[in-house]
Motif scaffolding. Structure first.
Motif, mmCIF file in Angstrom:
data_model
loop_
_atom_site.group_PDB
_atom_site.id
_atom_site.type_symbol
_atom_site.label_atom_id
_atom_site.label_comp_id
_atom_site.label_asym_id
_atom_site.label_seq_id
_atom_site.Cartn_x
_atom_site.Cartn_y
_atom_site.Cartn_z
ATOM 1 N N GLU A 314 29.425 0.927 -2.042
ATOM 2 C CA GLU A 314 29.063 0.236 -3.285
ATOM 3 C C GLU A 314 29.266 -1.255 -3.126
ATOM 4 O OE1 GLU A 314 31.197 1.572 -6.806
ATOM 5 O OE2 GLU A 314 30.738 -0.276 -7.874
ATOM 6 N N GLU A 338 38.295 -3.496 -11.924
ATOM 7 C CA GLU A 338 37.018 -3.621 -11.203
ATOM 8 C C GLU A 338 35.989 -4.348 -12.066
ATOM 9 O OE1 GLU A 338 34.631 -0.246 -10.238
ATOM 10 O OE2 GLU A 338 34.879 0.671 -12.181
ATOM 11 N N ALA A 345 33.145 -0.650 -2.740
ATOM 12 C CA ALA A 345 33.855 0.634 -2.675
ATOM 13 C C ALA A 345 33.844 1.123 -1.245
ATOM 14 C CB ALA A 345 33.234 1.668 -3.594
ATOM 15 N N TYR A 350 26.320 5.863 -4.366
ATOM 16 C CA TYR A 350 25.564 6.566 -5.404
ATOM 17 C C TYR A 350 24.123 6.697 -4.917
ATOM 18 C CZ TYR A 350 29.350 5.803 -8.745
ATOM 19 O OH TYR A 350 30.565 5.821 -9.394
ATOM 20 N N HIS A 376 35.569 7.684 -2.721
ATOM 21 C CA HIS A 376 34.891 6.508 -3.274
ATOM 22 C C HIS A 376 35.984 5.685 -3.950
ATOM 23 C CE1 HIS A 376 31.583 4.217 -5.273
ATOM 24 N NE2 HIS A 376 32.538 4.007 -6.144
ATOM 25 N N ASP A 378 37.056 1.890 -5.205
ATOM 26 C CA ASP A 378 36.690 0.499 -5.469
ATOM 27 C C ASP A 378 37.869 -0.416 -5.188
ATOM 28 O OD1 ASP A 378 33.997 0.582 -6.971
ATOM 29 O OD2 ASP A 378 35.185 2.087 -8.019
HETATM 30 ZN ZN ZN Z 1 32.777 2.423 -7.743
#
Ligand code: ZN
Ligand code: ZN
Length: 411
Positions: A314, A338, A345, A350, A376, A378
């Motif tokens: 991400e 975030e 991430a 996604y 996942h 962040d």
């Molecule tokens: Zn994320």
């Protein structure tokens, strides 16, 4: 928390969050601390015609006991029924509301190896749910409710009650639950984020270059047909807001094409542990060196989960002058932190972040450079002096961020 805020938060979760429709099933997952909000959410969901609302409570203090007394093997082999509920609601078109309300230090004393093993097992157990959620096939949202230990950590100089009230105020402020008509406010906000996405998508960006005085200097390649999303998204044509608050627009990088150094700009609160001072070096999309000032072991556990945990899934852009960031408060909770900062991430992308991604096979996703992993996570990289430029498909270099904020062309 003020009655008005409680009502507005519940309304936001049910209406703006997952837009509950008559006949739908709703799952709420939260901790015992958030019972007042969970009950209010259930009431609103029923009033909007939900046919079943199922609330599943966790208790962070009990969880700490699990980590103290259970073996790694026991934590890795939890019975599948623990995960069946959440998978059921995803597979049967249900709505999913998570309410965060826990002590960020609850698992401070837990063995990092146990923690990673347990979290990886959870991701696998809930794989069905994550597949639905990450490809917009279930309406989901995450909101928050104050918790006393959390409040003390965020506001260490205040008395306990004062800190708790202030965290409630801040949650209301950042989620716009303090507005007279928060649902309308979220619609307006989503439009702003949508317009930023359109500009980024139209720019046909090949790669971004991040630079700041903290030492971040990284080039991040973008896949063909990347899609920036943010604000409300759609599940079968119905809008939902996955994070409340949300200030980000995000996409997926080409996970084979990330090169340089990335320094985290804030501590990361991960599963009851705080990882501070993260520093990563990437070559051809792989993390080749990593370090952290605290809980390096936990970071190591994340990165060593699988191949995909050695890359990014991400890329998210958040102006430094976001309403959350302007509060100047570290929340020790990713949902808030975030959204105060540009972030990346580690781990899974996604699929919806490239055109047609939600219909792609795993092999096709790999082909376009979408990262696959069981994690996942962040972590924040935005600073007041962050500069981001972009190379476009026609070879131009354009400015996207200047002094921590979007340039006029992209705002
Ligand atoms: Zn994320
Ligand atoms: Zn994000």
């Amino acid at each position: 928390m003020k009655e008005q805020y409680l009502d507005n938060l519940a309304r936001l979760a049910v209406e703006s969050g997952v837009s509950v429709k008559p006949g739908e099933e709703v799952m709420v997952r939260t901790t015992v601390h958030a019972a007042p909000l969970a009950r209010r959410v259930a009431k609103y969901a029923y009033e909007r015609g939900a046919k079943r609302v199922y609330v599943e409570y966790r208790d962070d203090a009990l969880e700490a006991l699990d980590f103290e007394y259970q073996s790694t093997d026991t934590l890795t082999h939890k019975p599948q029924f623990i995960y069946d509920g959440v998978n059921y609601f995803a597979e049967n078109g249900g709505c999913y509301i998570a309410i965060i309300s826990e002590n960020p230090d609850a698992l401070k004393h837990a063995d990092p190896a146990k923690l990673t093993a347990s979290r990886t097992a959870d991701m696998k157990g809930k794989k069905t749910y994550y597949q639905y959620a990450m490809s917009n096939k279930v309406k989901w949202t995450i909101i928050a409710y104050p918790e006393r230990e959390w409040a003390k950590k965020v506001f260490p100089d205040l008395g306990e009650d004062e800190a708790y009230d202030k965290l409630g105020e801040y949650i209301a402020k950042t989620t716009r639950a303090d507005c007279a008509d928060p649902v309308a406010e979220w619609k307006r906000h989503a439009q702003k984020l949508h317009s930023r996405c359109e500009k980024l998508n139209a720019a046909k960006i090949r790669s971004f270059r991040y630079k700041n005085s903290l030492g971040t200097d990284v080039t991040v390649g973008m896949p063909e047909g990347y899609v920036f999303a943010g604000g409300s998204e759609e599940c079968n044509g119905e809008p939902f807001n996955a994070n409340m608050p949300s200030e980000e627009v995000f996409s997926a990088p080409d996970c084979r094409n990330i090169n340089g150094t990335v320094k985290a700009s804030m501590p990361l609160s991960y599963s009851g542990k705080i990882i501070d001072g993260i520093s990563l070096k990437l070559k051809d999309g792989k993390i080749v060196e990593y370090d952290a000032k605290t809980n390096r072991d936990v970071l190591k556990g994340i990165i060593e989960t699988d191949e995909g945990a050695k890359s990014f899934g991400e890329i998210a852009l958040v102006p430094f002058d976001s309403p959350i960031s302007n509060l100047g408060t570290l929340f020790y909770e990713t949902l808030f932190d975030e959204n105060a900062s540009c972030h990346f991430a580690i781990g899974k992308a996604y699929p919806t972040c490239v055109k047609g991604g939600d219909a792609m096979t795993e092999a096709q996703m790999k082909e376009v450079g979408l990262n696959e992993s069981d994690v996942h996570v962040d972590f924040m990289v935005g600073t007041r002096d962050l500069q981001i430029t972009a190379e476009t498909a026609d070879g131009k270099t354009i400015k996207v961020f200047e002094n921590g904020n979007f340039t006029k062309d992209f705002d």
